[in-house]
Design a protein around this motif. Sequence first.
Motif, PDB file in Angstrom:
ATOM      1  N   SER A 195     -26.390  36.480 -12.942  1.00 19.45           N
ATOM      2  CA  SER A 195     -27.357  37.097 -13.848  1.00 19.45           C
ATOM      3  C   SER A 195     -26.870  38.487 -14.242  1.00 19.45           C
ATOM      4  O   SER A 195     -26.702  39.360 -13.387  1.00 19.45           O
ATOM      5  CB  SER A 195     -28.718  37.181 -13.154  1.00 19.45           C
ATOM      6  OG  SER A 195     -29.619  37.949 -13.909  1.00 19.45           O
ATOM      7  N   ILE A 196     -26.660  38.685 -15.534  1.00 21.41           N
ATOM      8  CA  ILE A 196     -26.164  39.987 -16.001  1.00 21.41           C
ATOM      9  C   ILE A 196     -27.333  40.972 -16.050  1.00 21.41           C
ATOM     10  O   ILE A 196     -28.349  40.717 -16.682  1.00 21.41           O
ATOM     11  CB  ILE A 196     -25.498  39.850 -17.379  1.00 21.41           C
ATOM     12  CG1 ILE A 196     -24.302  38.907 -17.261  1.00 21.41           C
ATOM     13  CG2 ILE A 196     -25.080  41.225 -17.910  1.00 21.41           C
ATOM     14  CD1 ILE A 196     -23.676  38.539 -18.588  1.00 21.41           C
ATOM     15  N   ASN A 220     -15.283  41.810 -17.666  1.00 23.99           N
ATOM     16  CA  ASN A 220     -16.207  42.859 -18.085  1.00 23.99           C
ATOM     17  C   ASN A 220     -15.665  43.505 -19.348  1.00 23.99           C
ATOM     18  O   ASN A 220     -14.611  44.131 -19.331  1.00 23.99           O
ATOM     19  CB  ASN A 220     -16.371  43.906 -16.983  1.00 23.99           C
ATOM     20  CG  ASN A 220     -17.270  45.050 -17.420  1.00 23.99           C
ATOM     21  OD1 ASN A 220     -18.037  44.934 -18.357  1.00 23.99           O
ATOM     22  ND2 ASN A 220     -17.155  46.169 -16.737  1.00 23.99           N
ATOM     23  N   SER A 249     -23.889  42.886 -12.173  1.00 21.00           N
ATOM     24  CA  SER A 249     -24.324  41.484 -12.193  1.00 21.00           C
ATOM     25  C   SER A 249     -24.935  41.122 -10.843  1.00 21.00           C
ATOM     26  O   SER A 249     -24.505  41.603  -9.801  1.00 21.00           O
ATOM     27  CB  SER A 249     -23.156  40.552 -12.523  1.00 21.00           C
ATOM     28  OG  SER A 249     -22.091  40.716 -11.604  1.00 21.00           O
ATOM     29  N   HIS A 292     -25.826  38.019  -8.227  1.00 31.10           N
ATOM     30  CA  HIS A 292     -25.330  36.687  -7.884  1.00 31.10           C
ATOM     31  C   HIS A 292     -26.198  36.085  -6.793  1.00 31.10           C
ATOM     32  O   HIS A 292     -26.460  36.734  -5.778  1.00 31.10           O
ATOM     33  CB  HIS A 292     -23.879  36.764  -7.399  1.00 31.10           C
ATOM     34  CG  HIS A 292     -22.972  37.353  -8.433  1.00 31.10           C
ATOM     35  ND1 HIS A 292     -22.061  36.606  -9.130  1.00 31.10           N
ATOM     36  CD2 HIS A 292     -22.864  38.612  -8.910  1.00 31.10           C
ATOM     37  CE1 HIS A 292     -21.425  37.384  -9.992  1.00 31.10           C
ATOM     38  NE2 HIS A 292     -21.902  38.605  -9.868  1.00 31.10           N
TER      39      HIS A 292
END
Length: 196
Positions: free
Chosen positions: A88-89, A141, A148, A150
């Motif tokens: 998830s950014i 990146n 981010s 995880h």
Amino acid sequence: MGVMTLEALVGLLREEPGGQPGLLAVGERLAGLVVEPSSLQPYLHFSRGRYTRNLVYRDARLEVLLNCWEAGAVSPIHDHDGQECWFSIQSGTFLLENYGLVSGGLEPGPARLGSPAVVGPVGAGYVDFRCPDAPIHRVVNQQGPAVSLHVYAGPVERCLVFDAKRQRCAMQQLRYHSVFGRPLSPPESAHPRIRV
């Protein structure tokens, strides 16, 4: 986009029924979520020219990490040791290169990858999912520093790292840069230039 503290998110993930985070439940919780920036602060540890892996939570069925990416940091091409992984950014812009396995690559040794399917650029709120059927990717990146989140359905202590040019892969032990907000200080030889 939803907002919640990191502590609240970990609490929700720990409460998943059946003892294992489910694909749908984790994906739904992370979709469009940007974690409250102040709750990330204890886990934000950057290292020049690379990215760091910062442990937020871990038990036998769940691991949560915050990766901190310097500008231009790139992961090696890697798998996730058979675990489901949600990426998830939280900030920054990334390109994701997803690879199919043509031959080998299930253990160290010969491994041939297909051409990457490139996703992106993608930014805050985007969620990528890696599963045992499609585990191999590289993360680039494009705009840093970046962060981010995880989530692994089980701790990942090692993974296969792929060399596409030599058509080989090797097992790599994974290391944390920090654990529960506290930076680790192993000898420099224990800090490989590339971390997964």
